[in-house]
Design a protein around this motif. Sequence first.
Motif, mmCIF file in Angstrom:
data_model
loop_
_atom_site.group_PDB
_atom_site.id
_atom_site.type_symbol
_atom_site.label_atom_id
_atom_site.label_comp_id
_atom_site.label_asym_id
_atom_site.label_seq_id
_atom_site.Cartn_x
_atom_site.Cartn_y
_atom_site.Cartn_z
ATOM 1 N N PRO A 120 0.922 -1.172 -0.050
ATOM 2 C CA PRO A 120 0.060 -0.176 0.069
ATOM 3 C C PRO A 120 0.818 1.169 0.079
ATOM 4 N N ILE A 121 1.661 1.328 -0.775
ATOM 5 C CA ILE A 121 2.413 2.720 -1.250
ATOM 6 C C ILE A 121 2.146 3.238 -2.623
ATOM 7 N N PRO A 122 2.446 4.457 -2.846
ATOM 8 C CA PRO A 122 2.033 5.104 -4.267
ATOM 9 C C PRO A 122 2.957 4.641 -5.403
ATOM 10 N N ASN A 123 4.170 4.140 -5.259
ATOM 11 C CA ASN A 123 5.116 4.044 -6.090
ATOM 12 C C ASN A 123 5.743 2.870 -6.029
ATOM 13 N N GLN A 124 5.829 1.792 -6.624
ATOM 14 C CA GLN A 124 6.709 0.689 -6.497
ATOM 15 C C GLN A 124 6.791 -0.182 -7.792
ATOM 16 N N GLN A 125 7.869 -0.989 -7.520
ATOM 17 C CA GLN A 125 8.150 -1.890 -9.061
ATOM 18 C C GLN A 125 8.548 -3.167 -8.200
ATOM 19 N N ILE A 126 7.941 -4.354 -9.125
ATOM 20 C CA ILE A 126 7.859 -5.556 -8.755
ATOM 21 C C ILE A 126 8.210 -6.560 -9.834
ATOM 22 N N GLY A 127 9.217 -7.361 -9.769
ATOM 23 C CA GLY A 127 9.464 -8.403 -10.743
ATOM 24 C C GLY A 127 9.127 -9.842 -10.064
ATOM 25 N N CYS A 128 8.939 -10.509 -11.321
ATOM 26 C CA CYS A 128 8.487 -11.845 -11.086
ATOM 27 C C CYS A 128 8.213 -12.812 -12.224
ATOM 28 N N ILE A 129 8.317 -14.120 -12.262
ATOM 29 C CA ILE A 129 8.244 -14.809 -13.437
ATOM 30 C C ILE A 129 6.804 -15.355 -13.294
ATOM 31 N N LEU A 130 6.246 -15.148 -14.529
ATOM 32 C CA LEU A 130 4.798 -15.677 -14.638
ATOM 33 C C LEU A 130 4.760 -16.497 -15.567
ATOM 34 N N ASN B 17 6.648 -18.671 -16.908
ATOM 35 C CA ASN B 17 7.930 -18.623 -17.750
ATOM 36 C C ASN B 17 8.329 -17.667 -18.461
ATOM 37 N N GLN B 18 7.922 -16.173 -17.974
ATOM 38 C CA GLN B 18 8.109 -14.971 -18.392
ATOM 39 C C GLN B 18 8.715 -14.121 -17.488
ATOM 40 N N GLN B 19 9.918 -13.608 -17.601
ATOM 41 C CA GLN B 19 10.202 -12.867 -16.553
ATOM 42 C C GLN B 19 9.646 -11.058 -16.783
ATOM 43 N N ILE B 20 8.631 -10.948 -15.780
ATOM 44 C CA ILE B 20 8.059 -9.517 -15.968
ATOM 45 C C ILE B 20 8.361 -8.730 -14.718
ATOM 46 N N SER B 21 8.161 -7.543 -15.138
ATOM 47 C CA SER B 21 8.271 -6.387 -14.044
ATOM 48 C C SER B 21 7.308 -5.364 -14.227
ATOM 49 N N VAL B 22 6.641 -4.846 -13.121
ATOM 50 C CA VAL B 22 5.569 -4.263 -13.169
ATOM 51 C C VAL B 22 6.031 -2.952 -12.487
ATOM 52 N N ASN B 23 5.745 -1.674 -13.014
ATOM 53 C CA ASN B 23 6.001 -0.406 -12.375
ATOM 54 C C ASN B 23 4.530 0.114 -11.810
ATOM 55 N N VAL B 24 4.389 0.167 -10.693
ATOM 56 C CA VAL B 24 2.912 0.790 -10.289
ATOM 57 C C VAL B 24 3.163 2.297 -9.778
ATOM 58 N N TYR B 25 2.456 3.265 -10.123
ATOM 59 C CA TYR B 25 2.688 4.704 -9.841
ATOM 60 C C TYR B 25 1.417 5.340 -9.797
ATOM 61 N N LEU B 26 1.468 6.440 -8.900
ATOM 62 C CA LEU B 26 0.422 7.441 -8.802
ATOM 63 C C LEU B 26 0.618 8.678 -9.513
ATOM 64 N N GLN B 27 -0.614 9.004 -10.316
ATOM 65 C CA GLN B 27 -0.411 9.967 -11.012
ATOM 66 C C GLN B 27 -1.929 10.741 -11.190
ATOM 67 N N ASP B 28 -2.005 11.992 -10.761
ATOM 68 C CA ASP B 28 -3.064 12.792 -10.738
ATOM 69 C C ASP B 28 -4.158 12.183 -9.855
ATOM 70 N N GLU B 29 -3.884 11.273 -8.704
ATOM 71 C CA GLU B 29 -4.727 10.635 -7.851
ATOM 72 C C GLU B 29 -5.404 9.337 -8.455
ATOM 73 N N SER B 30 -4.786 8.586 -9.393
ATOM 74 C CA SER B 30 -5.196 7.561 -10.139
ATOM 75 C C SER B 30 -3.865 6.699 -10.148
ATOM 76 N N LEU B 31 -4.148 5.402 -10.128
ATOM 77 C CA LEU B 31 -2.756 4.580 -10.293
ATOM 78 C C LEU B 31 -2.721 4.018 -11.611
ATOM 79 N N PHE B 32 -1.495 4.003 -12.075
ATOM 80 C CA PHE B 32 -1.195 3.304 -13.402
ATOM 81 C C PHE B 32 -0.162 2.423 -13.424
ATOM 82 N N CYS B 33 0.209 1.886 -14.436
ATOM 83 C CA CYS B 33 1.341 0.853 -14.598
ATOM 84 C C CYS B 33 1.839 0.703 -15.656
ATOM 85 N N ASP B 34 3.305 0.342 -15.667
ATOM 86 C CA ASP B 34 3.933 0.063 -16.963
ATOM 87 C C ASP B 34 4.508 -1.429 -16.783
ATOM 88 N N VAL B 35 4.597 -2.065 -17.755
ATOM 89 C CA VAL B 35 4.818 -3.749 -17.764
ATOM 90 C C VAL B 35 5.982 -4.038 -18.791
#
Length: 123
Positions: free
Chosen positions: A14-24, A26-44
């Motif tokens: 429960p923090i506004p900006n974070q990055q997490i990496g995992c294997i899903l 058999n795929q190496q995935i990294s997700v950036n979750v970030y707060l912008q204008d009071e909404s959450l967005f992500c990059d994959v």
Amino acid sequence: MRGVAMLLEIPLQPIPNQQIGCILNNQQISVNVYLQDESLFCDVFLNSTLILAGMRATHGSYVNQYPSNLNGYLFWWDDDGLDPQYSTLGTVGHLYYSDYDALALIYDKWVIDNKDTLLAEFV
């Protein structure tokens, strides 16, 4: 016949900006979750290559709504039916991965659970 679908929660804090990496799947995935204008967005990122950018966190929607190289589905879910908020990530707001169209499964379960009510509307 299809086997059991894989459904995994991406462990977010429960923090506004974070990055997490995992294997899903058999795929190496990294997700950036970030707060912008009071909404959450992500990059994959898939294998360190950006494949989805600026995807808004909306309840019941796929992150990968458009064709990408990601094998499977990432989707947002909020137990209260609202768009996920950073302060409730991991408890009420969730990011899930499934190798199957999980939103279709959720919808199908809702239809089955509410079959009698739905049928009564057409009588």
